[in-house]
Design a protein around this motif. Structure first.
Motif, PDB file in Angstrom:
ATOM      1  N   ILE A 254      -0.598  48.669  -3.225  1.00 44.53           N
ATOM      2  CA  ILE A 254      -0.550  48.938  -4.434  1.00 44.53           C
ATOM      3  C   ILE A 254      -0.667  50.728  -4.145  1.00 44.53           C
ATOM      4  O   ILE A 254      -1.320  50.961  -3.637  1.00 44.53           O
ATOM      5  CB  ILE A 254      -0.945  49.039  -5.774  1.00 44.53           C
ATOM      6  N   GLN A 255       0.183  51.347  -5.626  1.00 47.99           N
ATOM      7  CA  GLN A 255       0.353  53.058  -5.804  1.00 47.99           C
ATOM      8  C   GLN A 255      -0.550  53.179  -5.886  1.00 47.99           C
ATOM      9  O   GLN A 255      -0.953  52.984  -7.139  1.00 47.99           O
ATOM     10  CB  GLN A 255       1.900  52.958  -5.837  1.00 47.99           C
ATOM     11  N   GLU A 256      -1.028  54.384  -5.951  1.00 48.11           N
ATOM     12  CA  GLU A 256      -1.461  54.994  -7.154  1.00 48.11           C
ATOM     13  C   GLU A 256      -1.221  55.040  -7.995  1.00 48.11           C
ATOM     14  O   GLU A 256       0.346  55.155  -8.317  1.00 48.11           O
ATOM     15  CB  GLU A 256      -2.146  56.496  -6.370  1.00 48.11           C
TER      16      GLU A 256
ATOM     17  N   ASP B 122     -10.512  53.411  -4.902  1.00 48.95           N
ATOM     18  CA  ASP B 122     -10.796  52.103  -4.901  1.00 48.95           C
ATOM     19  C   ASP B 122     -10.247  51.232  -4.236  1.00 48.95           C
ATOM     20  O   ASP B 122     -10.416  49.298  -3.894  1.00 48.95           O
ATOM     21  CB  ASP B 122      -9.603  51.998  -5.797  1.00 48.95           C
ATOM     22  N   THR B 123      -9.444  51.889  -3.248  1.00 50.03           N
ATOM     23  CA  THR B 123      -9.536  50.825  -1.924  1.00 50.03           C
ATOM     24  C   THR B 123     -10.744  50.046  -1.267  1.00 50.03           C
ATOM     25  O   THR B 123     -11.882  51.116  -0.544  1.00 50.03           O
ATOM     26  CB  THR B 123      -8.773  51.649  -0.627  1.00 50.03           C
ATOM     27  N   ALA B 124     -10.627  48.800  -0.953  1.00 47.99           N
ATOM     28  CA  ALA B 124     -11.477  48.143  -1.204  1.00 47.99           C
ATOM     29  C   ALA B 124     -11.660  47.056  -0.691  1.00 47.99           C
ATOM     30  O   ALA B 124     -10.061  46.371  -1.183  1.00 47.99           O
ATOM     31  CB  ALA B 124     -13.350  49.043  -1.934  1.00 47.99           C
TER      32      ALA B 124
ATOM     33  N   GLY C 104     -12.504  37.431  -0.141  1.00 49.14           N
ATOM     34  CA  GLY C 104     -12.558  38.774  -0.494  1.00 49.14           C
ATOM     35  C   GLY C 104     -10.734  38.294  -0.920  1.00 49.14           C
ATOM     36  O   GLY C 104     -10.434  38.338  -0.481  1.00 49.14           O
ATOM     37  N   THR C 105     -10.462  39.935  -1.646  1.00 48.53           N
ATOM     38  CA  THR C 105      -9.421  40.198  -1.679  1.00 48.53           C
ATOM     39  C   THR C 105      -9.241  41.871  -1.058  1.00 48.53           C
ATOM     40  O   THR C 105      -9.935  42.267  -2.046  1.00 48.53           O
ATOM     41  CB  THR C 105      -9.007  40.430  -3.665  1.00 48.53           C
ATOM     42  N   ARG C 106      -8.471  42.377  -0.588  1.00 47.07           N
ATOM     43  CA  ARG C 106      -8.416  43.414   0.837  1.00 47.07           C
ATOM     44  C   ARG C 106      -7.379  44.656  -0.480  1.00 47.07           C
ATOM     45  O   ARG C 106      -6.354  44.098  -0.504  1.00 47.07           O
ATOM     46  CB  ARG C 106      -7.932  43.131   2.004  1.00 47.07           C
ATOM     47  N   LEU C 107      -7.739  45.067  -1.076  1.00 46.65           N
ATOM     48  CA  LEU C 107      -7.053  46.467  -2.182  1.00 46.65           C
ATOM     49  C   LEU C 107      -6.737  47.138  -1.669  1.00 46.65           C
ATOM     50  O   LEU C 107      -7.639  48.322  -0.499  1.00 46.65           O
ATOM     51  CB  LEU C 107      -8.053  46.378  -3.182  1.00 46.65           C
ATOM     52  N   LYS C 108      -5.671  47.600  -0.832  1.00 46.82           N
ATOM     53  CA  LYS C 108      -5.173  48.686  -0.654  1.00 46.82           C
ATOM     54  C   LYS C 108      -4.423  49.889  -1.351  1.00 46.82           C
ATOM     55  O   LYS C 108      -3.768  49.431  -1.595  1.00 46.82           O
ATOM     56  CB  LYS C 108      -4.611  49.097   0.564  1.00 46.82           C
ATOM     57  N   VAL C 109      -4.711  51.394  -1.849  1.00 49.39           N
ATOM     58  CA  VAL C 109      -4.031  51.670  -2.922  1.00 49.39           C
ATOM     59  C   VAL C 109      -3.570  52.850  -1.955  1.00 49.39           C
ATOM     60  O   VAL C 109      -4.159  53.852  -1.319  1.00 49.39           O
ATOM     61  CB  VAL C 109      -5.529  52.177  -3.412  1.00 49.39           C
ATOM     62  N   LEU C 110      -2.324  53.121  -2.180  1.00 51.70           N
ATOM     63  CA  LEU C 110      -1.968  54.296  -1.404  1.00 51.70           C
ATOM     64  C   LEU C 110      -1.374  55.537  -2.500  1.00 51.70           C
ATOM     65  O   LEU C 110      -1.014  55.111  -3.811  1.00 51.70           O
ATOM     66  CB  LEU C 110      -0.186  54.080  -1.188  1.00 51.70           C
ATOM     67  N   ALA C 111      -1.863  56.883  -1.620  1.00 53.39           N
ATOM     68  CA  ALA C 111      -1.807  57.787  -2.239  1.00 53.39           C
ATOM     69  C   ALA C 111      -0.096  58.721  -2.693  1.00 53.39           C
ATOM     70  O   ALA C 111       0.784  58.119  -1.523  1.00 53.39           O
ATOM     71  CB  ALA C 111      -2.868  58.939  -1.411  1.00 53.39           C
TER      72      ALA C 111
END
Lengths: 113, 116
Positions: free
Chosen positions: A13-15, A83-85, A106-113
């Motif tokens: 997701i986006q920041e 929060d990327t984790a 687990g769910t791998r979350l990536k937050v894009l800046a």
């Protein structure tokens, strides 16, 4: 198979956006916990919700529990790059009289800046 | 600040070697745990201990043993390391777990073991 299983497996997701991840489990529980794991590190406890609670908040985290559907969700509002984790739910189970927790995949979350 | 430490962050061993992974906690916790974490499989419990000199098998104890001679220290032993034991190993500790208590687990930083 796991007692708790997270969905989706990965989320990008986006920041500033909200992130929602779900956990389903199989047997009756009296509480459910969520943990976060930063890349290559140990897990850190985020929040615990008891079976008699439907919703719980902690800062930007909101956890819900629906015992009739045997599911929980973790919402992170106004996400940040930090929060990327990976996020895990943990549910209790009793095996051969021993009480312990089972972690999902687990769910791998990536937050894009 | 509560702390769980593990003896090594990265470890490379050869097949057949005896491997010791050490974990120390400073919270006076009764319970200590060893998990392994593999992609797609999540965390799997290898062994846990609820008191000094007490141990219980987890879900995947084969090929592993443990030792808890002191309350603060819990060791995981690979008697004869094999390549399928290449993994991330996580130690954790907690206050007693039972139906009436909902104690969180505190994790160490993990040891990434590679067996060649």
């Amino acid at each position: 198979s796991q007692q708790g299983e997270e969905d989706p497996q990965a989320l990008s997701i986006q920041e500033g956006e909200n992130a929602t991840m779900n956990c389903s489990y199989k047997t009756s529980i009296n509480n459910l916990q969520w943990y976060r794991q930063n890349s290559g590190r140990g897990l850190v406890h985020l929040i615990l919700i008891r079976s008699n609670e439907r919703e719980k908040h902690s800062g930007r985290l909101r956890v819900t529990l629906d015992t009739s559907k045997k599911s929980s969700s973790l919402l992170i509002t106004a996400s940040r790059a930090a929060d990327t984790a990976s996020y895990f739910c943990a549910t209790p189970t009793t095996t051969s009289g021993t009480y312990k927790y089972i972690f999902g995949t687990g769910t791998r979350l990536k937050v894009l800046a | 600040d509560v702390k769980v430490t593990q003896s090594s962050r990265y470890l490379v061993k050869r097949t057949g070697e005896k491997v010791f992974l050490e974990c120390v906690q400073d919270m006076d916790h009764e319970n200590m745990f060893w998990y392994r974490q593999d992609p797609g499989l999540g965390l799997r419990l290898i062994y846990f201990s609820y008191d000094v000199k007490m141990k219980e098998k987890g879900d995947i104890p084969e090929g592993y043993s443990v030792s808890r001679e002191k309350k603060e220290r819990f060791s995981l032993i690979l008697e004869s390391a094999s390549t399928n034991q290449t993994s991330m190993y996580l130690c954790a500790s907690s206050l007693p777990l039972n139906r009436g208590s909902y104690n969180e687990q505190f994790f160490g930083p993990g040891t990434r073991l590679t067996v060649l």
